[in-house]
Design a protein around this motif. Structure first.
Motif, PDB file in Angstrom:
ATOM      1  N   UNK A 118      40.199 -26.711  -5.827  1.00 52.01           N
ATOM      2  CA  UNK A 118      41.051 -27.883  -5.634  1.00 52.01           C
ATOM      3  C   UNK A 118      40.807 -28.909  -6.740  1.00 52.01           C
ATOM      4  N   UNK A 119      39.562 -29.134  -7.055  1.00 56.56           N
ATOM      5  CA  UNK A 119      39.204 -30.094  -8.105  1.00 56.56           C
ATOM      6  C   UNK A 119      39.662 -29.588  -9.467  1.00 56.56           C
ATOM      7  N   UNK A 120      39.515 -28.306  -9.724  1.00 53.43           N
ATOM      8  CA  UNK A 120      39.867 -27.735 -11.032  1.00 53.43           C
ATOM      9  C   UNK A 120      41.335 -27.974 -11.384  1.00 53.43           C
ATOM     10  N   UNK A 121      42.206 -28.002 -10.383  1.00 47.45           N
ATOM     11  CA  UNK A 121      43.637 -28.209 -10.643  1.00 47.45           C
ATOM     12  C   UNK A 121      43.923 -29.571 -11.264  1.00 47.45           C
ATOM     13  N   UNK A 122      43.083 -30.568 -10.991  1.00 48.03           N
ATOM     14  CA  UNK A 122      43.328 -31.924 -11.487  1.00 48.03           C
ATOM     15  C   UNK A 122      42.223 -32.439 -12.411  1.00 48.03           C
ATOM     16  N   UNK A 123      41.263 -31.583 -12.716  1.00 49.39           N
ATOM     17  CA  UNK A 123      40.128 -31.949 -13.570  1.00 49.39           C
ATOM     18  C   UNK A 123      40.570 -31.894 -15.037  1.00 49.39           C
ATOM     19  N   UNK A 124      41.129 -32.990 -15.518  1.00 50.03           N
ATOM     20  CA  UNK A 124      41.734 -33.018 -16.843  1.00 50.03           C
ATOM     21  C   UNK A 124      40.729 -32.868 -17.980  1.00 50.03           C
ATOM     22  N   UNK A 125      39.498 -33.350 -17.780  1.00 51.98           N
ATOM     23  CA  UNK A 125      38.510 -33.242 -18.858  1.00 51.98           C
ATOM     24  C   UNK A 125      37.572 -32.037 -18.692  1.00 51.98           C
ATOM     25  N   UNK A 126      37.774 -31.251 -17.638  1.00 52.03           N
ATOM     26  CA  UNK A 126      37.020 -30.011 -17.462  1.00 52.03           C
ATOM     27  C   UNK A 126      35.551 -30.174 -17.126  1.00 52.03           C
ATOM     28  N   UNK A 127      35.157 -31.334 -16.564  1.00 50.38           N
ATOM     29  CA  UNK A 127      33.729 -31.527 -16.268  1.00 50.38           C
ATOM     30  C   UNK A 127      33.347 -31.097 -14.849  1.00 50.38           C
ATOM     31  N   UNK A 128      34.313 -30.554 -14.093  1.00 52.85           N
ATOM     32  CA  UNK A 128      34.010 -30.026 -12.762  1.00 52.85           C
ATOM     33  C   UNK A 128      34.042 -31.048 -11.638  1.00 52.85           C
ATOM     34  N   UNK A 129      34.326 -32.293 -11.966  1.00 50.91           N
ATOM     35  CA  UNK A 129      34.423 -33.359 -10.966  1.00 50.91           C
ATOM     36  C   UNK A 129      35.675 -34.185 -11.257  1.00 50.91           C
ATOM     37  N   UNK A 130      36.084 -35.014 -10.284  1.00 51.54           N
ATOM     38  CA  UNK A 130      37.239 -35.890 -10.488  1.00 51.54           C
ATOM     39  C   UNK A 130      36.773 -37.327 -10.662  1.00 51.54           C
ATOM     40  N   UNK A 131      37.166 -37.938 -11.777  1.00 54.73           N
ATOM     41  CA  UNK A 131      36.941 -39.372 -11.923  1.00 54.73           C
ATOM     42  C   UNK A 131      38.141 -40.088 -11.308  1.00 54.73           C
ATOM     43  N   UNK A 132      38.138 -41.417 -11.299  1.00 58.80           N
ATOM     44  CA  UNK A 132      39.203 -42.145 -10.625  1.00 58.80           C
ATOM     45  C   UNK A 132      40.573 -41.860 -11.247  1.00 58.80           C
ATOM     46  N   UNK A 133      40.660 -41.800 -12.575  1.00 59.59           N
ATOM     47  CA  UNK A 133      41.947 -41.555 -13.232  1.00 59.59           C
ATOM     48  C   UNK A 133      42.514 -40.183 -12.849  1.00 59.59           C
ATOM     49  N   UNK A 134      41.658 -39.187 -12.759  1.00 59.38           N
ATOM     50  CA  UNK A 134      42.114 -37.842 -12.346  1.00 59.38           C
ATOM     51  C   UNK A 134      42.541 -37.849 -10.884  1.00 59.38           C
ATOM     52  N   UNK A 135      41.808 -38.571 -10.050  1.00 55.94           N
ATOM     53  CA  UNK A 135      42.160 -38.708  -8.636  1.00 55.94           C
ATOM     54  C   UNK A 135      43.524 -39.364  -8.495  1.00 55.94           C
ATOM     55  N   UNK A 136      43.764 -40.410  -9.314  1.00 58.06           N
ATOM     56  CA  UNK A 136      45.039 -41.127  -9.294  1.00 58.06           C
ATOM     57  C   UNK A 136      46.190 -40.176  -9.618  1.00 58.06           C
ATOM     58  N   UNK A 137      46.006 -39.348 -10.650  1.00 61.42           N
ATOM     59  CA  UNK A 137      47.030 -38.362 -11.034  1.00 61.42           C
ATOM     60  C   UNK A 137      47.302 -37.420  -9.862  1.00 61.42           C
ATOM     61  N   UNK A 138      46.244 -36.960  -9.215  1.00 61.35           N
ATOM     62  CA  UNK A 138      46.378 -36.044  -8.102  1.00 61.35           C
ATOM     63  C   UNK A 138      47.154 -36.688  -6.954  1.00 61.35           C
ATOM     64  N   UNK A 139      46.856 -37.933  -6.636  1.00 58.04           N
ATOM     65  CA  UNK A 139      47.472 -38.592  -5.492  1.00 58.04           C
ATOM     66  C   UNK A 139      48.901 -39.039  -5.768  1.00 58.04           C
TER      67      UNK A 139
END
Length: 140
Positions: A118-139
């Motif tokens: 689930x995280x990999x689909x929105x993990x734009x920088x490929x670090x294996x976690x979601x930062x706030x900006x990636x979370x925002x994109x997902x939501x």
């Protein structure tokens, strides 16, 4: 037609008596006219919220400020609150483990591997976690 002209046209549509201000009753009439529901009390509360100069009415400047920034700012604040629920305490990111924990609280049992996917689909920088900006994109 530019953005400001569009704002003025919408504002003037709400401002039925042409006094340059939107009253609670004008706001209510307009919402009802487009098929919405708004009680007199809700209209009063909405005008109070939008009325930045506190004169009891919504002026064009109040209206433009709301349209330009109010909604986006409110959405971002709501997303920040949601992000805090999912993030791993102190790390500022959502990890597969913290996602699994929060989904479990919501009654959704997911494996760690499913959470990683689930995280990999929105993990734009490929670090294996979601930062706030990636979370925002997902939501959004």
């Amino acid at each position: 037609m530019d953005k400001v002209t569009q704002y003025v046209r919408v504002f003037n549509h709400f401002d039925e008596n042409g006094d340059g201000r939107i009253s609670p009753s004008e706001l209510r009439q307009c919402v009802v006219a487009i098929g919405g529901k708004l009680s007199p009390e809700e209209a009063e509360a909405a005008v109070e919220l939008l009325d930045l100069d506190e004169d009891g009415l919504v002026g064009l400047d109040d209206f433009v400020r709301f349209v330009e920034g109010g909604k986006e700012e409110e959405i971002v604040n709501d997303l920040r609150e949601a992000f805090k629920m999912y993030e791993m305490e102190g790390c500022g990111c959502i990890t597969p483990k913290s996602l699994k924990r929060m989904l479990g609280k919501l009654g959704e049992c997911k494996s760690l591997e499913e959470c990683q996917a689930m995280i990999a689909r929105f993990d734009l920088d490929g670090d294996g976690v979601l930062n706030f900006d990636e979370f925002k994109v997902m939501m959004l």
